[in-house]
Design a protein around this motif. Structure first.
Motif, PDB file in Angstrom:
ATOM      1  N   UNK A  97      28.577  52.939  48.479  1.00 31.78           N
ATOM      2  CA  UNK A  97      29.899  52.438  48.854  1.00 31.78           C
ATOM      3  C   UNK A  97      29.824  51.215  49.749  1.00 31.78           C
ATOM      4  N   UNK A  98      28.888  51.220  50.697  1.00 30.15           N
ATOM      5  CA  UNK A  98      28.765  50.079  51.601  1.00 30.15           C
ATOM      6  C   UNK A  98      28.071  48.884  50.967  1.00 30.15           C
ATOM      7  N   UNK A  99      27.459  49.071  49.816  1.00 30.10           N
ATOM      8  CA  UNK A  99      26.740  47.965  49.179  1.00 30.10           C
ATOM      9  C   UNK A  99      27.659  47.015  48.422  1.00 30.10           C
ATOM     10  N   UNK A 100      28.915  47.399  48.238  1.00 28.06           N
ATOM     11  CA  UNK A 100      29.852  46.517  47.550  1.00 28.06           C
ATOM     12  C   UNK A 100      30.188  45.329  48.453  1.00 28.06           C
ATOM     13  N   UNK A 165      24.992  43.096  38.768  1.00 32.26           N
ATOM     14  CA  UNK A 165      26.345  43.574  38.480  1.00 32.26           C
ATOM     15  C   UNK A 165      26.599  43.756  36.992  1.00 32.26           C
ATOM     16  N   UNK A 166      25.705  43.207  36.155  1.00 31.91           N
ATOM     17  CA  UNK A 166      25.901  43.333  34.714  1.00 31.91           C
ATOM     18  C   UNK A 166      25.922  44.795  34.280  1.00 31.91           C
ATOM     19  N   UNK A 167      25.092  45.598  34.929  1.00 38.67           N
ATOM     20  CA  UNK A 167      25.060  47.017  34.577  1.00 38.67           C
ATOM     21  C   UNK A 167      26.393  47.697  34.902  1.00 38.67           C
ATOM     22  N   UNK A 168      26.904  47.428  36.095  1.00 41.38           N
ATOM     23  CA  UNK A 168      28.160  48.065  36.499  1.00 41.38           C
ATOM     24  C   UNK A 168      29.358  47.507  35.723  1.00 41.38           C
ATOM     25  N   UNK A 169      29.350  46.217  35.470  1.00 41.28           N
ATOM     26  CA  UNK A 169      30.470  45.623  34.740  1.00 41.28           C
ATOM     27  C   UNK A 169      30.552  46.146  33.316  1.00 41.28           C
ATOM     28  N   UNK A 170      29.407  46.321  32.691  1.00 39.43           N
ATOM     29  CA  UNK A 170      29.418  46.861  31.327  1.00 39.43           C
ATOM     30  C   UNK A 170      29.933  48.293  31.313  1.00 39.43           C
ATOM     31  N   UNK A 171      29.612  49.043  32.347  1.00 39.51           N
ATOM     32  CA  UNK A 171      30.121  50.414  32.430  1.00 39.51           C
ATOM     33  C   UNK A 171      31.610  50.432  32.719  1.00 39.51           C
ATOM     34  N   UNK A 172      32.073  49.503  33.570  1.00 39.07           N
ATOM     35  CA  UNK A 172      33.508  49.422  33.841  1.00 39.07           C
ATOM     36  C   UNK A 172      34.289  49.099  32.556  1.00 39.07           C
ATOM     37  N   UNK A 180      30.794  58.088  38.042  1.00 35.57           N
ATOM     38  CA  UNK A 180      30.014  58.182  36.816  1.00 35.57           C
ATOM     39  C   UNK A 180      28.964  57.083  36.764  1.00 35.57           C
ATOM     40  N   UNK A 181      29.326  55.880  37.219  1.00 26.93           N
ATOM     41  CA  UNK A 181      28.363  54.784  37.277  1.00 26.93           C
ATOM     42  C   UNK A 181      27.234  55.136  38.237  1.00 26.93           C
ATOM     43  N   UNK A 182      27.597  55.745  39.353  1.00 26.84           N
ATOM     44  CA  UNK A 182      26.598  56.091  40.365  1.00 26.84           C
ATOM     45  C   UNK A 182      25.605  57.116  39.834  1.00 26.84           C
ATOM     46  N   UNK A 183      26.120  58.165  39.187  1.00 26.74           N
ATOM     47  CA  UNK A 183      25.247  59.250  38.726  1.00 26.74           C
ATOM     48  C   UNK A 183      24.510  58.908  37.436  1.00 26.74           C
ATOM     49  N   UNK A 184      25.142  58.151  36.538  1.00 23.44           N
ATOM     50  CA  UNK A 184      24.546  57.886  35.226  1.00 23.44           C
ATOM     51  C   UNK A 184      23.709  56.607  35.183  1.00 23.44           C
ATOM     52  N   UNK A 185      23.996  55.648  36.070  1.00 22.41           N
ATOM     53  CA  UNK A 185      23.311  54.355  35.993  1.00 22.41           C
ATOM     54  C   UNK A 185      22.506  54.060  37.253  1.00 22.41           C
ATOM     55  N   UNK A 186      23.155  54.156  38.409  1.00 25.27           N
ATOM     56  CA  UNK A 186      22.506  53.739  39.655  1.00 25.27           C
ATOM     57  C   UNK A 186      21.356  54.666  40.020  1.00 25.27           C
ATOM     58  N   UNK A 187      21.602  55.969  40.043  1.00 24.54           N
ATOM     59  CA  UNK A 187      20.548  56.904  40.448  1.00 24.54           C
ATOM     60  C   UNK A 187      19.343  56.901  39.515  1.00 24.54           C
ATOM     61  N   UNK A 188      19.526  56.884  38.193  1.00 16.02           N
ATOM     62  CA  UNK A 188      18.330  56.891  37.322  1.00 16.02           C
ATOM     63  C   UNK A 188      17.408  55.692  37.511  1.00 16.02           C
ATOM     64  N   UNK A 189      17.938  54.523  37.880  1.00 16.14           N
ATOM     65  CA  UNK A 189      17.081  53.349  38.069  1.00 16.14           C
ATOM     66  C   UNK A 189      16.684  53.187  39.531  1.00 16.14           C
ATOM     67  N   UNK A 190      17.020  54.169  40.353  1.00 14.32           N
ATOM     68  CA  UNK A 190      16.675  54.109  41.779  1.00 14.32           C
ATOM     69  C   UNK A 190      15.613  55.143  42.139  1.00 14.32           C
ATOM     70  N   UNK A 286      12.751  47.035  32.876  1.00 18.65           N
ATOM     71  CA  UNK A 286      13.295  47.274  31.553  1.00 18.65           C
ATOM     72  C   UNK A 286      14.776  47.578  31.506  1.00 18.65           C
ATOM     73  N   UNK A 287      15.484  47.500  32.625  1.00 17.32           N
ATOM     74  CA  UNK A 287      16.899  47.860  32.603  1.00 17.32           C
ATOM     75  C   UNK A 287      17.781  46.685  32.202  1.00 17.32           C
ATOM     76  N   UNK A 288      17.397  45.484  32.657  1.00 14.93           N
ATOM     77  CA  UNK A 288      18.186  44.286  32.348  1.00 14.93           C
ATOM     78  C   UNK A 288      17.238  43.190  31.893  1.00 14.93           C
ATOM     79  N   UNK A 289      17.570  42.550  30.817  1.00 13.33           N
ATOM     80  CA  UNK A 289      16.790  41.408  30.341  1.00 13.33           C
ATOM     81  C   UNK A 289      17.725  40.228  30.162  1.00 13.33           C
TER      82      UNK A 289
END
Length: 290
Positions: A97-100, A165-172, A180-190, A286-289
């Motif tokens: 939340x604070x990273x925005x 931000x490309x990852x989050x924007x595509x999910x939005x 859902x973005x946090x659990x499905x995208x952010x955590x797996x690549x963290x 491998x997450x963003x090219x």
């Protein structure tokens, strides 16, 4: 040939120094292991440095047959698992939340976090706060105060800000919510961040004994670290008294203390290799090219 000889000499000196450093750092743990498998009365006489001179399993039998030690071991495991999971999850949630970058009053939040990291009210005000919240003499005493780690909070904020931000924007665009973005995208690549936080937060819970000494009274809530401190303090008696007490049994307070140390060290040694591979892993591999 001259260059090869110099390289061999250089490598030999390096290997010699590394072997010496390894021996100096590893031998104390090996000595504890040897002592734990040695008779307590025989250990008082000395001489068991590289292998047990009087091999026995009585120290471990005494440890695992004592309900007090087993309860402390179970409490430490429960505290470490629950504390590490909740601490990592809650810290990552707040950090995300604070990273925005467009967060309103972000400077105020960061000022509060930094102030809380560098300044503390002390033991007595902390005790008063726990009492007012009804957390004294309960398992929650171990968990709730450590759910937010301010040091790792700042690290996690920097970590999440590096995620494109490309990852989050595509999910939005696909209609995903922030959670859902946090659990499905952010955590797996963290995973590197999560593994590091889990290890250090878990070790902190595993080794903590001060809260068990000051904030709980029930014996079943005592942790393994507290029992270790307790037996260390009890073993500070004259050597003659120890030998006299050990006459009827091969297990002494010192041998039991060493055995408890081995039991407390073993879980951390077993868990660390499984988390080590994430420490050097790339965050966005491998997450963003682009």
């Amino acid at each position: 040939m001259k260059g090869r000889l110099e390289d061999r000499i250089f490598d030999g000196v390096n290997y010699l120094l590394l072997s010496l450093i390894f021996f100096v750092t590893a031998y104390p743990f090996y000595y504890l292991l040897v002592t734990s498998f040695n008779s307590g009365t025989d250990a008082l006489l000395g001489g068991a440095y590289f292998w047990p001179s009087d091999f026995t399993l009585e120290n471990y039998k005494t440890f695992f047959n004592d309900s007090k030690w087993l309860s402390a071991l179970f409490m430490s495991i429960a505290r470490t698992v629950v504390g590490a999971v909740t601490g990592v999850l809650f810290t990552c949630l707040v950090a995300y939340g604070l990273s925005h970058k467009g967060l309103v009053f972000s400077k105020v939040y960061f000022s509060l976090v930094i102030f809380a990291m560098y300044f503390s009210g002390g033991l007595i005000p902390y005790y008063v706060v726990l009492r007012s919240l009804g957390l004294l003499n309960s398992f929650a005493t171990y968990i709730i105060p450590g759910m937010l780690n301010t040091f790792f909070l700042l690290i996690a904020i920097s970590f999440f800000r590096e995620i494109p931000n490309d990852l989050k924007e595509s999910a939005w665009m696909d209609g995903a919510s922030e959670l859902k973005i946090f659990y499905r995208i952010i955590l797996p690549i963290s995973k590197p961040l999560i593994a590091t936080m889990a290890l250090f937060v878990g070790v902190g819970h595993w080794n903590s004994w001060l809260d068990s000494a000051y904030f709980v009274r029930a014996e079943y809530l005592r942790t393994l670290s507290y029992r270790l401190i307790e037996i260390i303090n009890q073993s500070r008696v004259p050597q003659e008294a120890i030998e006299a007490a050990a006459g009827a049994s091969s297990v002494t307070s010192y041998s039991l203390q060493v055995t408890a140390m081995i039991v407390s060290i073993a879980p951390i040694i077993c868990v660390y290799p499984f988390l080590q591979k994430y420490f050097v892993a790339g965050i966005m591999l491998g997450s963003v090219k682009e």
